[in-house]
Scaffold this motif. Sequence first.
Motif, PDB file in Angstrom:
ATOM      1  N   ARG A 168       0.942  -1.288   0.029  1.00 20.99           N
ATOM      2  CA  ARG A 168       0.032   0.148  -0.003  1.00 20.99           C
ATOM      3  C   ARG A 168       0.760   1.220  -0.068  1.00 20.99           C
ATOM      4  NH1 ARG A 168       0.969   2.057   4.707  1.00 20.99           N
ATOM      5  NH2 ARG A 168       0.938   0.722   6.956  1.00 20.99           N
ATOM      6  N   LEU A 169       0.276   2.318  -0.238  1.00 19.22           N
ATOM      7  CA  LEU A 169       1.049   3.600  -0.211  1.00 19.22           C
ATOM      8  C   LEU A 169       1.595   3.771   1.337  1.00 19.22           C
ATOM      9  CD1 LEU A 169      -0.833   5.475   1.611  1.00 19.22           C
ATOM     10  CD2 LEU A 169      -1.992   5.759  -0.693  1.00 19.22           C
ATOM     11  N   PRO A 170       2.722   4.387   1.524  1.00 18.12           N
ATOM     12  CA  PRO A 170       3.435   4.615   2.680  1.00 18.12           C
ATOM     13  C   PRO A 170       2.629   5.473   3.875  1.00 18.12           C
ATOM     14  CG  PRO A 170       4.740   5.798   1.177  1.00 18.12           C
ATOM     15  CD  PRO A 170       3.805   5.033   0.600  1.00 18.12           C
ATOM     16  N   PHE A 171       2.558   5.115   4.925  1.00 16.85           N
ATOM     17  CA  PHE A 171       2.262   6.148   6.044  1.00 16.85           C
ATOM     18  C   PHE A 171       3.318   6.757   6.758  1.00 16.85           C
ATOM     19  CE2 PHE A 171      -1.798   3.320   7.457  1.00 16.85           C
ATOM     20  CZ  PHE A 171      -2.383   3.460   6.067  1.00 16.85           C
ATOM     21  N   ALA A 172       3.171   8.160   7.019  1.00 15.68           N
ATOM     22  CA  ALA A 172       4.037   8.691   7.791  1.00 15.68           C
ATOM     23  C   ALA A 172       3.483   9.189   9.155  1.00 15.68           C
ATOM     24  CB  ALA A 172       4.646  10.155   7.076  1.00 15.68           C
ATOM     25  N   VAL A 173       3.640   8.504  10.059  1.00 17.98           N
ATOM     26  CA  VAL A 173       2.417   8.851  11.436  1.00 17.98           C
ATOM     27  C   VAL A 173       3.260   9.809  12.249  1.00 17.98           C
ATOM     28  CG1 VAL A 173       1.622   7.565  13.218  1.00 17.98           C
ATOM     29  CG2 VAL A 173       1.769   6.390  11.275  1.00 17.98           C
ATOM     30  N   ASP A 234      11.785   6.412   8.055  1.00 19.97           N
ATOM     31  CA  ASP A 234      12.203   7.758   7.997  1.00 19.97           C
ATOM     32  C   ASP A 234      11.865   8.466   9.136  1.00 19.97           C
ATOM     33  OD1 ASP A 234      13.780   7.658   5.615  1.00 19.97           O
ATOM     34  OD2 ASP A 234      11.974   7.459   4.291  1.00 19.97           O
ATOM     35  N   LYS A 235      12.576   9.631   9.425  1.00 16.31           N
ATOM     36  CA  LYS A 235      12.279  10.565  10.573  1.00 16.31           C
ATOM     37  C   LYS A 235      12.289  11.918  10.036  1.00 16.31           C
ATOM     38  CE  LYS A 235      14.235   6.758  12.734  1.00 16.31           C
ATOM     39  NZ  LYS A 235      15.017   5.816  11.941  1.00 16.31           N
ATOM     40  N   THR A 268      16.071  12.214   9.049  1.00 19.47           N
ATOM     41  CA  THR A 268      16.329  11.975   7.577  1.00 19.47           C
ATOM     42  C   THR A 268      15.618  12.750   6.531  1.00 19.47           C
ATOM     43  OG1 THR A 268      14.633  10.399   7.251  1.00 19.47           O
ATOM     44  CG2 THR A 268      16.846   9.527   8.185  1.00 19.47           C
ATOM     45  N   GLU A 269      14.536  13.791   6.791  1.00 16.81           N
ATOM     46  CA  GLU A 269      14.031  14.524   6.000  1.00 16.81           C
ATOM     47  C   GLU A 269      13.737  15.824   6.780  1.00 16.81           C
ATOM     48  OE1 GLU A 269       9.997  14.484   3.232  1.00 16.81           O
ATOM     49  OE2 GLU A 269      10.772  12.703   3.992  1.00 16.81           O
TER      50      GLU A 269
END
Length: 300
Positions: A168-173, A234-235, A268-269
């Motif tokens: 699925r598409l990624p979640f950034a929680v 990723d953070k 990281t972002e």
Amino acid sequence: MSPRLSTVILPVDRWNEGGRAKWQRAEELGFHAAYTYDHLSWRSFRDGPWFGALPTLTAAATATGRLRLGTLVTSPNFRHPVTLAKELISLDDISGGRITLGIGAGGSGFDATALGGRPWTPRERADRFGEFVPLLDRLLTEGTVSQRGDFYTAEEARNLPGCVQRPRLPFAVAATGPRGLRLAARHGRAWVTTGDPKLYETGTPQQSDEAMRRQLEGLAAACAETGRDVAELDKILLTGFTPDRARPLESLDAFVDFAGRHRDLGFTEIVVHWPIPGSDFAADQAVFEKIATEAAAQFG
């Protein structure tokens, strides 16, 4: 190694009067991703133009070809997992698999009362978030879903053919507390923070860095609890809400210093707001674009 640089474009412009141009310029400048807020209105922008996040992202998907796109962030305040899943699958298809869903528990602002209800308490928001994210995960990965929960129900909800991105598409929680961090560990490709809101007005940059260090430690503990390597996530730091919120866009050197500090913490972002004159996000457009095109080289 330099952190990836992304931007957030607030949906305040008519598409044919500057909106399209911003998203296309973001791609030209080489940003990793461009996000937008998913609100019905927001703070000082409440009495001015404000357009819907998902239609805006759909238009941006057709106007760009490489740029990742996403919400920063969507929340349960006025969304339901069943209808949101259908819209996200469609958006992922239209974009050719370039969508990231930033998702959080929501707040007590305008979104919380626009549908006529009372604002949820922090505990109530956490309870709903804890049910919303796992159900949305299922809806985006399974062809047919039935589930009856305390807050959200799906009855034979069909989501064929599913996302372009698999599974699925990624979640950034977005999360800072233990329950939210556990959701990030279980369901997230990334974790998002704005820092510690209690330090926004009176804190120092050093206090902010220490607060984020503790958040990162909490994320690592949540990942260990679920048997996941925290390095897999990723953070993401959404800037503009830390005590030194204005400084990163004052100059290229100021941004490199800010980004370097937070890279060393583990981010990281880094996400910066597209400048909006006369707002909390006012900045020199030329400096902003110089940061976009030259900051990465400063890290070697």
